[in-house]
Each structure stands twice: as C-alpha cells, then as structure tokens.
Design an enzyme around this catalytic site. Structure first.
Site, short mmCIF file in Angstrom:
data_model
loop_
_atom_site.label_atom_id
_atom_site.label_comp_id
_atom_site.label_asym_id
_atom_site.label_seq_id
_atom_site.Cartn_x
_atom_site.Cartn_y
_atom_site.Cartn_z
N ARG A 113 41.73 49.91 31.10
CA ARG A 113 43.08 49.64 31.80
C ARG A 113 43.15 47.91 31.49
NH1 ARG A 113 41.14 49.25 38.17
NH2 ARG A 113 39.14 48.48 37.86
N CYS A 117 49.38 43.58 25.89
CA CYS A 117 49.98 42.42 25.50
C CYS A 117 51.04 42.03 26.46
CB CYS A 117 50.53 42.61 24.24
SG CYS A 117 51.41 41.16 23.71
N ASN A 151 48.13 45.18 38.65
CA ASN A 151 46.87 44.86 39.28
C ASN A 151 45.72 44.06 38.89
OD1 ASN A 151 44.86 46.49 41.30
ND2 ASN A 151 43.65 46.52 39.49
N GLU A 152 45.36 43.23 39.51
CA GLU A 152 44.40 42.24 39.05
C GLU A 152 44.71 41.72 37.53
OE1 GLU A 152 40.45 43.69 39.64
OE2 GLU A 152 40.73 43.10 41.96
N CYS A 159 47.33 38.76 19.75
CA CYS A 159 48.32 39.13 18.67
C CYS A 159 49.34 38.12 18.44
CB CYS A 159 49.17 40.29 19.21
SG CYS A 159 50.43 39.91 20.41
N CYS A 162 51.66 36.82 20.49
CA CYS A 162 51.04 35.93 21.44
C CYS A 162 50.77 34.56 20.88
CB CYS A 162 49.95 36.52 22.31
SG CYS A 162 50.33 37.71 23.42
N GLU A 309 41.64 44.40 48.74
CA GLU A 309 40.62 45.37 48.45
C GLU A 309 39.39 44.80 48.92
OE1 GLU A 309 40.11 46.42 44.41
OE2 GLU A 309 42.55 46.59 44.08
N TRP A 317 30.13 49.09 40.03
CA TRP A 317 30.23 48.17 38.61
C TRP A 317 29.22 47.06 38.39
CZ3 TRP A 317 31.83 43.32 40.35
CH2 TRP A 317 32.71 43.57 41.54
N LYS A 358 34.30 57.42 40.46
CA LYS A 358 34.10 58.88 41.25
C LYS A 358 32.75 58.35 42.33
CE LYS A 358 31.50 61.03 37.57
NZ LYS A 358 31.78 60.21 36.35
N PHE A 359 32.00 57.29 41.93
CA PHE A 359 30.77 56.80 43.08
C PHE A 359 30.97 55.81 43.51
CE2 PHE A 359 28.29 60.06 40.14
CZ PHE A 359 28.49 60.94 40.81
C1 GAL Z 1 39.14 46.33 41.55
C2 GAL Z 1 40.33 46.78 41.13
C3 GAL Z 1 40.40 48.24 41.56
C4 GAL Z 1 38.94 49.11 41.55
C5 GAL Z 1 38.16 48.25 42.41
C6 GAL Z 1 36.67 48.94 42.11
O1 GAL Z 1 38.70 45.04 40.69
O2 GAL Z 1 41.47 46.35 41.42
O3 GAL Z 1 41.32 49.03 41.01
O4 GAL Z 1 38.81 49.18 40.29
O5 GAL Z 1 38.00 46.90 41.74
O6 GAL Z 1 35.64 47.77 43.01
#
Ligand code: GAL
Length: 693
Positions: A113, A117, A151-152, A159, A162, A309, A317, A358-359
């Site tokens: 995601r 551009c 989003n973020e 390119c 740009c 969030e 992650w 998913k986790f």
């Molecule tokens: C954010 C993002 C969300 C989700 C989340 C997971 O950075 O905006 O879509 O991926 O992290 O921690």
C-alpha cells in the site's frame, strides 16, 4: 445539536466491514459488541477501494450505505476515509503510472500500500472521482462526522513526472539557475548546473552531496504530499461536504514536515504505537517519548487532537510485539487524553482472518466474543471516556516551547557534520524529559512558530536559521523571554550555506554573549564534565568551544603568555566550564541578560540529570506553573488541560508499583465539586487520577 466532536470523547477505531461482507451475522454482531465496548465512533473505508469500485467506473457503495446507516441507528458515528492509501489491482495494471518509482529509479510492481505517485494525473483523476462520489453519497449523512483523508501519507516517488515537478518547484523558489547555483555552492567539485533539465532528485547513484539540493528535495516531498492532501480535500468539497478533514499523521515521522499540513487540516490526528515493555530503556522512557509525540501533534494547531489509532494489546510489525500488560491500555489512553486528545481509537475493531495484519491486536479477536482480557479493558476505556466529556473543550496551554524543526533536522543529517549520529531528536527529548518529570506542559513547535505565548523557549541544536528566525529569537529575549540555546546553532541559512562572520548568526551571538569557535565531537565512549551548582554532570556527543564576547588580551607571565578576559555588558556570565581535555576551563554553560530577558547557552550535551536540575531552577525563577503542586515520584507525571472555566489535571503513574504523592496544595477528584479535598494522592501501578486543582 453540536457535532459529537465537540461534546464527547470519541472511542472506537478502524472498522473494516468490507472484509466481512459475506458474513452478515458478523456485521450484526459487531454492532452489539461495539455497544458493549462503549464505542461511539469508527473509521470506515480506509482501504476499501476494491469494494467501492471493483471494476473501473463501477461504483458499489450500497454496502457502505448500509453500514453507516446501521451504525448511526445504534448511536455510532462514522469517520469516513478516502481510500487512496491502497488501490485495486485493475488500476495498476491498466495505468502503471499510478505506481511509485523508488530511489533506484525503478517502478514498483503492484502490491503493498502507499505505493502510489503523488503527481500522476491518472491517479489524481481516479482519486478525485472516488472522493467526490463518496462525498456526494455520504458527506451530509448525519452519522458521518469527519473525513479521514487517505492513510498515513508517506514516502516519495522519483518518476519522471515527479522529477519534473521538482524542477518546477526549484524554478519557483530560485527563479534563475544562477541563484540556485549560488545557493547550493555548486562551484564546489564543478557541479554547476547550466540547464534546469540537469537537475535530478538526490538518489544513491546520483547527486547526494549537494546538501541544499537534498534539503530542498525533502521540502519538495512534503510540498507534494500536502498538495495531494489538498487535492483530496478539494474533491471532498466538490462532492458537497463541508465536514472537517483530517489525515492520520505519525508523530516524529522523519520524511515529512508536518507543520506544513497544519493550515490544511481542520483537526490533527495521529497513530501511536509505543514500544511498551520492549524498549530497553524501560516504560518510563517510553512514556516520555510518547508524551512528547502527543505534545508535538497537539502543537501543530495548538488545539485538541484525535488519537486515531493505537493497539489494544500488540502490533505485528516490530521485531518483538509485546502485549500491553493489564492496565497499560487504559493508562496509555488516559495519557493521550491528558496531552490533549479528544479520542481513543484502535487499529482495529475486528481482527482480520487473513492478510498481513491477521495477528495484529484488535478489540474483537478471532475468538469473536467479549469475554477476553482485551475486550474488557477496552470497554473500561470507553466507560472512562464517557465521564471525561467535559474535557473536550479544554486543552493544555503550555508556557514553554521546545523547538523541533524538521528542516533543521534534515539539514543537520544531510551535512557531513562533526559526528554521526548527531542525535537531534534524542537531544530534544533530554530537554523534554525534565518538564515531564516536573509536570510542566511543553509545546513542541517549529522555528517558524509564534513565540509570543511562551515564557521559556528552548532551541537545542538549531543549526539552520531560516530567514527571520534569529530576529524572532532576539525579539523574544529582548521583550523579556528566556531562551535556552545550545551548541551547533545558527550556523547555516535555509540552503545549508554557512553564515560568514560571528555565529550563532543574525546577531544571536550578541544575545547569547558568546560566539562559536570550534566543535569537538566525542566518541560514544568519551566523556567530558562540568560542575554547576555544586554538582558535576557528564557531557557527551559534542563539546563546542565558545568565546565569550569579553575584552581579551594576552599577558606575558612567568609560564609564558596567558589569555585574559574582562567581562563587559556584552559578554555572558560563565556558569560552568569544561573540566577535561585541552579546553578545560572553557565555558560549557553561560547566561546573558539581553534586553528584558535572558539567554542561556549550553555548549555541550549534558546527561539527563542536568536538565532536570537546570529546568527545576529555571521553572522556579520564572514561576512556571506545575500541573500539581508536588514533587512527583520517578515515573509519574501530571498534565493540565484548561479552558472554558474548567481546569483538570491528569496524574499518571507509569510504574508497575503503587505510588503516593504528597501535595503542597490540596486537590479534589474531578467531577466531584463537593468531594473532599485531599493532600495525598495514592495511585496503583499503571494508575491515574483526574483531579481539579
Ligand atoms: C498503521 C496503519 C494501519 C495499520 C496499523 C497497524 O500504521 O495506519 O492501517 O496497518 O498501522 O499497526
């Protein structure tokens, strides 16, 4: 009736019903569970483009209409997203130009995601079409309260389109190539440009050593991103919706200068994922870092913001994705509120069955029922927020500003500076932690900010003085303000061209009463020291050798010539000196009265304990108000929100152990005007209390 944004704390999170359209039972259950969790608001459609336009030109909004309607009927409001953060495969296949080109100058393939551009006319057209249709369909729905644009936003595209935009940006800024060559000092190594088309974005196999160009590229990336945001905002307005807009920011995200978004945003919102129980420095350090992030985000508009969030228990992650311990989610939520958030939102409401997340933690996990630790704790956050509705109209209003200037940071990092890393943000945090421990509010602002609301301004390592900065700092001190400056300040202009003559430039050497001579970078294993107020503090990273603006002469003594100084009103008073190395005896900390104010100069990076002692003394001298009239135990802070006749202090204990705080001035429990005033506050581990001073 006033929007819920102005009368309640929001509680909820990212909700992705588009992943569950084939399970109507789950969608129905979601609403029941949301009510149990005291959820009053969710963010919809953030990554729903495939569900909204499965084929080019075929728009399927019915499912979204149903979801928004049903939520609204149940008292749950919608923050509606534009789905531009990720696009359907059909679009990338048909129009590869929508995909991003990376810094190796290769076009990405479809996937992931935030892979688009910002210049592509086709992507802009598709986004316009989608956003304006969403706006037309839902932008006046009584259940929709706010636009969550994309989003973020992050990253850059290299390119040809740009790159052309980058040249246009430079032409607008410099007007002539001569001016650009002069600003970048391109005569060095014969890098003089003779045609605009020769200029390319800095990339690893190209020009990375024209620091002015590199800083301009960072500026351009911010400008492009803000431009794209404004494009999406205009599309939403073209669809007929006048609802406020936000986009979820990422606090200290390095590649964008968020201050440039402030004017376009109606509300600031951000996503917070601290490394609780993971960071080797411990949770108090994590709390301080997170507090500063909240303050930085709030300071963008100096208004309440939204926590868009956070995770109810863990992310998926990081290297190690530890759980929040019982009570930590509630405390982190209250910390956000304490610093000015009017919401606590999660990523995400229901855990995905598949895909990359998913986790990742969610309010409702794969088990699907509310009898879980996480669900119970989330419901408790919701219940608590309901009692805090009166705070909506209040905000921290600090008297202290800490300057975090993104352009300055880029310039420090791009330059071949005395050491790597220079540790700009860590240095700011060293100053910040002192105020956190004292319970004194801080705004975290750029060097362009209006300084008139503040009594104390701290400008560590302000290497770049853009036009007007020195004048503003000088005027601030002249008018009675107290300024703390440090080493590596006022050395270059906005193009990273060194100032000639005395520095800190722009006459700031006169304000500080010292002038820069040299700087000695230390290895991580090296230390110097200074003694101030009978205490000795270790010094790290960088030791600047400054010269007081004193009358100077050399006297011949028995042991040879000695330099002599005599103070005059232009020179700073030396408060502490280096104790080691050949510059032992040189000033390490000075103060100078200038106009009606005072300017301190700290020539080296001190250990954290120094900042606590130094700012405790300064806070006393300046009568800076503390949220609580008390000496706060280690790991505890207090934050004040005020406005419309209401003052509330949130006391937070980030220790796992209980604490007891003796107050010099009694407080009452918040919301209980007839409650008993107390002079001791006892908080359990991870505990908090809202009190009225
Ligand atoms: C954010 C993002 C969300 C989700 C989340 C997971 O950075 O905006 O879509 O991926 O992290 O921690």
């Amino acid at each position: 009736m006033a929007s819920i944004l102005n009368r309640a704390m929001l509680h909820g999170g990212d909700y992705n019903p588009d992943q569950w359209l084939s399970s109507p039972d789950i969608l129905a259950r979601d609403i029941e569970l949301m009510k149990q969790a005291h959820v009053n608001c969710v963010s919809l459609a953030i990554f729903a483009w495939s569900a909204l336009e499965p084929e080019e030109g075929v728009y399927t909004f019915d499912w979204l209409q149903n979801v928004i309607d049903r939520l609204y009927e149940n008292g749950i409001y919608t923050v509606l997203a534009t789905p531009s953060g990720a696009r359907p495969a059909w679009m990338a296949q048909k129009y590869p130009e929508v995909l991003r080109v990376d810094e190796t100058l290769h076009r990405n393939h479809y996937g992931d995601r935030h892979n688009h551009c910002y210049t592509s006319p086709i992507y802009r057209e598709k986004v316009w079409e989608m956003d304006s249709r969403l706006s037309k369909a839902f932008g006046n729905h009584p259940g929709v309260i706010l636009w969550h644009i994309s989003n973020e936003y992050s990253g850059a595209c290299y390119c040809p389109l740009c790159q052309e935009e980058f040249r246009r940006f430079l032409k607008k800024k410099y007007k002539t190539l001569d001016a650009l060559n002069a600003a970048y000092w391109t005569g060095f190594w014969s890098h003089t440009y003779t045609d605009w088309s020769q200029i390319e974005a800095p990339v690893p196999r190209g020009e990375m050593l024209l620091h002015g160009l590199s800083v301009d590229w960072h500026r351009f990336v911010t400008q492009r991103t803000v431009d794209f945001f404004n494009w999406e905002k205009a599309a939403v307005r073209a669809g007929g919706s006048e609802l406020p807009v936000t986009t979820n920011l990422m606090s200290f995200y390095y590649d964008l200068d968020y201050t440039k978004f402030a004017d376009s945003l109606d509300l600031v919102s951000w996503d917070s994922y601290p490394s609780w129980r993971t960071d080797p420095r411990g949770d108090v350090a994590v709390a301080i870092h997170t507090a500063m992030a909240h303050d930085y985000m709030r300071s963008l508009k100096r208004q309440p913001f939204l926590l868009m969030e956070n995770t109810p228990n863990q992310v998926n992650w990081k290297q190690i994705n530890r759980l929040k311990a019982p009570g930590q989610n509630l405390l982190a939520a209250m910390q956000a509120v304490a610093h000015g958030s009017n919401s606590v939102q999660y990523f995400q409401w229901r855990q995905s069955r598949g895909g990359n997340e998913k986790f990742h933690g969610a309010v409702v996990d794969h088990y699907g029922e509310p009898d879980t630790r996480v669900f119970r704790e989330v419901a408790e956050v919701g219940k608590t927020l309901e009692q805090l509705a009166p705070l909506c109209k209040t905000c921290p209003q600090p008297q202290v500003a800490l300057i975090l200037d993104r352009e300055n940071e880029w310039a420090i990092d791009e330059a071949c500076s005395p050491r790597k890393p220079m540790r700009y943000e860590e240095t700011l945090e060293s100053h910040y932690q002192a105020f956190w421990r004292l319970g004194i509010g801080v705004d975290v602002v750029s060097a362009d900010a209006d300084l008139t609301p503040y009594r104390l301004v701290i400008a560590p390592m302000l290497y770049m003085y853009r036009e007007g900065v020195a004048e503003k700092l000088r005027a601030f001190v002249e008018a009675g303000g107290t300024l703390v400056g440090t080493y590596w300040s006022g050395l270059v202009d906005e193009n990273d061209l060194c100032y000639l003559g005395p520095t800190p430039a722009g006459g700031m050497h006169e304000v500080f009463g010292v002038r820069y001579q040299e700087i000695d970078p230390l290895r991580d294993t090296d230390e110097n020291a200074m003694t101030w107020n009978d205490k000795t503090y270790a010094l790290h990273d960088l030791c600047e050798l400054v010269e007081p603006l004193a009358d100077r002469w050399v006297e011949e003594g028995e042991d040879g010539p000695t330099a002599c100084f005599a103070a005059n009103e232009k020179t700073a008073e030396i408060l502490a000196c280096y104790e080691k190395d050949f510059y032992a005896g040189y000033p390490a900390l000075t103060v100078h009265n200038f106009g009606k104010g005072k300017a301190y100069y700290l020539a080296s990076r001190a250990e954290d304990a120094f900042y606590v002692d130094f700012y405790t003394k300064l806070a006393g001298e300046l009568s800076l108000s503390r949220a609580l009239d008390a000496d706060l135990p280690e790991g505890v802070t207090a934050t004040l929100r005020e406005g419309e006749g209401c003052k509330v202090v949130c006391v937070q204990n980030f220790n796992t152990e209980p604490v007891s705080i003796s107050l010099r001035t009694p407080v009452r429990p918040f919301g209980e005007p007839d409650g008993e005033a107390v002079t001791t506050l006892s908080l359990p581990g991870y505990g908090f209390a809202f009190v009225t001073p």
